[in-house]
Design an enzyme around this catalytic site. Sequence first.
Site, mmCIF file in Angstrom:
data_model
loop_
_atom_site.group_PDB
_atom_site.id
_atom_site.type_symbol
_atom_site.label_atom_id
_atom_site.label_comp_id
_atom_site.label_asym_id
_atom_site.label_seq_id
_atom_site.Cartn_x
_atom_site.Cartn_y
_atom_site.Cartn_z
ATOM 1 N N CYS A 294 0.829 -1.202 0.000
ATOM 2 C CA CYS A 294 0.000 0.000 0.000
ATOM 3 C C CYS A 294 0.866 1.257 0.000
ATOM 4 O O CYS A 294 1.872 1.322 0.707
ATOM 5 C CB CYS A 294 -0.936 -0.011 1.200
ATOM 6 S SG CYS A 294 -2.173 -1.326 1.067
ATOM 7 N N CYS B 126 -3.069 -0.708 -3.534
ATOM 8 C CA CYS B 126 -3.934 -0.119 -2.518
ATOM 9 C C CYS B 126 -3.379 1.196 -1.994
ATOM 10 O O CYS B 126 -2.191 1.483 -2.147
ATOM 11 C CB CYS B 126 -4.162 -1.103 -1.377
ATOM 12 S SG CYS B 126 -2.650 -1.877 -0.788
#
Length: 250
Positions: free
Chosen positions: A74, A156
């Site tokens: 992420c 993400c």
Amino acid sequence: TALITLIVCLSLGLTVGRRNFKSTFFSRCEKFTEYDCQKLWDAFQQAYVNKDPCKVPVEAYDPLLAAAPFKHQCNKTMFWSQTNGVVHGLTAKRNDCFVTLEDTLLGSVLDNLTWCGKEGSNDTFTTGCPEWSKCENNPVHSFWNRSSAAFADVACGDVTAMLNGSINTPFNPTSAFASIEVPRFKASRVKKLNVVMVIQKNARSNCTDPSLKNLTQVLDRGITYSCKDVSESQIQECGAKPEIACGACW
Ligand code: N1C
């Protein structure tokens, strides 16, 4: 004798080429100590060996992707289109900030390689493989398409994409970035897409380019979009100075 020498040389060359491919695969793979490279080699080979090299669909690589799935990174995932050199010049030094597909096990093992199989043979060939223009379902094309999709699936948080300001259409609908990756960004996982437009001396486009309008239109609603024109030298500076915070690179 000349003919025999030629034949011996050719077959020797082919064998060395094949051995080279497998040893490149293993030596690159072994840098990632947490994987069983023999298992990955087997999963890789089954995708294209003994097949018509124009009939290897993207799904042929499903077992390989399952054996070495991408991890969520992420806020670090970096996509790119037509900026290979600049991006990898940066990520070679700043993996603390940005991770591209070529920084993952599968991407790094197969980066810049060519391979294919042949019906009736269990060998891997590195020459005589179909050109991109000849057929779409070739082993190399299908691998990058399958792995790009999987890489985009796990993206993400804030994701970055480096596009090329030295070409007319930086967001090209036929690119892997536009056709495979962007459509897979889902607002439930990806919060923001930060486009970095790489500006070189002879820039032809920038963040105002009309092709980017298409990008904002196809982007899943709920994903925030931003675009920033950044000079190539500023990107290089970020790579050269590890003390620069990731968020302060541009
Ligand atoms: O077609 P592109 O770029 O938009 O594809 C780049 C995009 C990146 O975000 C990557 O995640 O798709 C992924 N990707 C690769 O990582 C990759 N490594 C090597 C796609 N293709 C990749 N290659 C090879 O470069 C492959 O042979 C493909 O055809 C080119 C894509 O280059 P591009 O047009 O600059």
